[in-house]
Design a protein around this motif. Structure first.
Motif, mmCIF file in Angstrom:
data_model
loop_
_atom_site.group_PDB
_atom_site.id
_atom_site.type_symbol
_atom_site.label_atom_id
_atom_site.label_comp_id
_atom_site.label_asym_id
_atom_site.label_seq_id
_atom_site.Cartn_x
_atom_site.Cartn_y
_atom_site.Cartn_z
ATOM 1 N N VAL A 172 15.198 -26.940 -15.019
ATOM 2 C CA VAL A 172 15.419 -27.607 -16.300
ATOM 3 C C VAL A 172 15.010 -26.732 -17.484
ATOM 4 O O VAL A 172 15.693 -26.691 -18.498
ATOM 5 C CB VAL A 172 14.655 -28.954 -16.340
ATOM 6 N N MET A 173 13.889 -26.049 -17.352
ATOM 7 C CA MET A 173 13.386 -25.218 -18.448
ATOM 8 C C MET A 173 12.959 -23.853 -17.937
ATOM 9 O O MET A 173 12.517 -23.720 -16.799
ATOM 10 C CB MET A 173 12.168 -25.875 -19.125
ATOM 11 N N THR A 174 13.025 -22.885 -18.836
ATOM 12 C CA THR A 174 12.503 -21.560 -18.520
ATOM 13 C C THR A 174 11.036 -21.499 -18.945
ATOM 14 O O THR A 174 10.570 -22.331 -19.733
ATOM 15 C CB THR A 174 13.279 -20.463 -19.273
ATOM 16 N N ILE A 175 10.348 -20.509 -18.445
ATOM 17 C CA ILE A 175 8.956 -20.290 -18.856
ATOM 18 C C ILE A 175 8.908 -20.049 -20.366
ATOM 19 O O ILE A 175 8.008 -20.537 -21.054
ATOM 20 C CB ILE A 175 8.340 -19.089 -18.091
ATOM 21 N N GLU A 235 10.838 -21.262 -22.708
ATOM 22 C CA GLU A 235 10.974 -22.521 -23.455
ATOM 23 C C GLU A 235 9.670 -23.315 -23.422
ATOM 24 O O GLU A 235 9.252 -23.871 -24.441
ATOM 25 C CB GLU A 235 12.119 -23.356 -22.877
ATOM 26 N N ILE A 236 9.039 -23.350 -22.265
ATOM 27 C CA ILE A 236 7.752 -24.043 -22.155
ATOM 28 C C ILE A 236 6.724 -23.358 -23.055
ATOM 29 O O ILE A 236 5.954 -24.019 -23.761
ATOM 30 C CB ILE A 236 7.269 -24.081 -20.689
ATOM 31 N N PRO A 282 15.992 -32.402 -19.782
ATOM 32 C CA PRO A 282 17.380 -32.504 -19.315
ATOM 33 C C PRO A 282 18.362 -32.930 -20.414
ATOM 34 O O PRO A 282 19.551 -32.655 -20.320
ATOM 35 C CB PRO A 282 17.314 -33.566 -18.210
ATOM 36 N N THR A 283 17.854 -33.571 -21.464
ATOM 37 C CA THR A 283 18.750 -34.038 -22.528
ATOM 38 C C THR A 283 18.779 -33.119 -23.746
ATOM 39 O O THR A 283 19.701 -33.200 -24.545
ATOM 40 C CB THR A 283 18.361 -35.455 -22.988
ATOM 41 N N THR A 284 17.763 -32.277 -23.906
ATOM 42 C CA THR A 284 17.740 -31.344 -25.033
ATOM 43 C C THR A 284 16.914 -30.110 -24.687
ATOM 44 O O THR A 284 15.923 -30.214 -23.968
ATOM 45 C CB THR A 284 17.177 -31.987 -26.320
ATOM 46 N N HIS A 285 17.344 -28.987 -25.215
ATOM 47 C CA HIS A 285 16.567 -27.756 -25.061
ATOM 48 C C HIS A 285 16.019 -27.304 -26.407
ATOM 49 O O HIS A 285 15.515 -26.187 -26.537
ATOM 50 C CB HIS A 285 17.413 -26.653 -24.414
ATOM 51 N N ASP A 286 16.104 -28.180 -27.392
ATOM 52 C CA ASP A 286 15.560 -27.908 -28.718
ATOM 53 C C ASP A 286 14.035 -27.978 -28.620
ATOM 54 O O ASP A 286 13.463 -29.061 -28.455
ATOM 55 C CB ASP A 286 16.096 -28.942 -29.711
ATOM 56 N N THR A 287 13.380 -26.829 -28.710
ATOM 57 C CA THR A 287 11.930 -26.795 -28.493
ATOM 58 C C THR A 287 11.162 -27.571 -29.564
ATOM 59 O O THR A 287 10.080 -28.090 -29.278
ATOM 60 C CB THR A 287 11.405 -25.350 -28.395
#
Length: 135
Positions: free
Chosen positions: A68-71, A73-74, A103-108
Motif C-alpha cells: 500500500v505504501m512505500t517507506i 511515503e511513511i 488505499p484511498t489516497t497517497h497524499d501524504t
C-alpha cells in the motif's frame, strides 16, 4: 549565569535553582534534536522502526508495506508529524491508520491529517499539560 562550586550552596539557600553544566548542555541538545527530528529521520530510520514493529505486529506491517505504501511515503508522514511536534511514539496507531487510509489516497498531507486525528487524545493530552503549566 555560571557560579563556582563554592557558591552553589549559598545560591540554593537563597532559593535559586542550580543546574550543573552537563545537564544544561544535555537539555539544549535534546531541544535541538526535537526541533530538527523531522530532518534527522530518513528512510533507513523508518525501515528500522518498521522492522522492529513487525516483530510484534506483523499483520499491520505486511498489510501496509510495500503493498500500500512505500517507506518513503511513511517517512514523509512521520516527518510531517515530527515537524508539528507530534509524538510518534505510538507507531502502531500511526501504521494502522496509514493501513486504513492509504488505499484511498497517497497524499501524504491528507494521510498526516488522518494520523493526527487518530492520535488526537495524545495530542490533546500534551496540549492540556502545556496549558496547565501556563496557568
Amino acid at each position: 549565569m555560571w557560579i563556582t562550586e563554592a557558591q552553589r550552596d549559598k545560591a540554593e539557600m537563597l532559593g535559586y535553582t542550580v543546574v550543573d553544566p552537563p545537564s544544561i548542555i544535555a537539555t539544549h541538545l535534546t531541544e535541538v534534536i526535537k526541533a530538527h527530528a523531522h530532518e534527522l529521520t530518513g528512510r533507513q530510520e523508518i525501515q528500522t522502526i518498521i522492522d522492529k514493529v513487525k516483530e510484534n505486529y506483523p499483520a499491520i506491517v505486511e498489510e501496509l508495506v510495500p503493498k500500500v505504501m512505500t517507506i518513503g511515503e511513511i517517512q514523509k508522514v512521520i516527518a510531517n508529524l515530527l515537524k508539528e511536534g507530534v509524538s510518534v511514539r505510538d507507531i502502531v496507531t500511526i501504521l494502522e491508520t496509514l493501513a486504513d487510509y492509504a488505499p484511498t489516497t497517497h497524499d501524504t498531507d491528507m494521510l498526516t491529517e488522518y494520523v493526527r486525528q487518530a492520535l488526537g487524545r495524545a495530542i490533546s493530552k500534551k496540549l492540556s499539560k502545556i496549558k496547565s503549566l501556563r496557568l
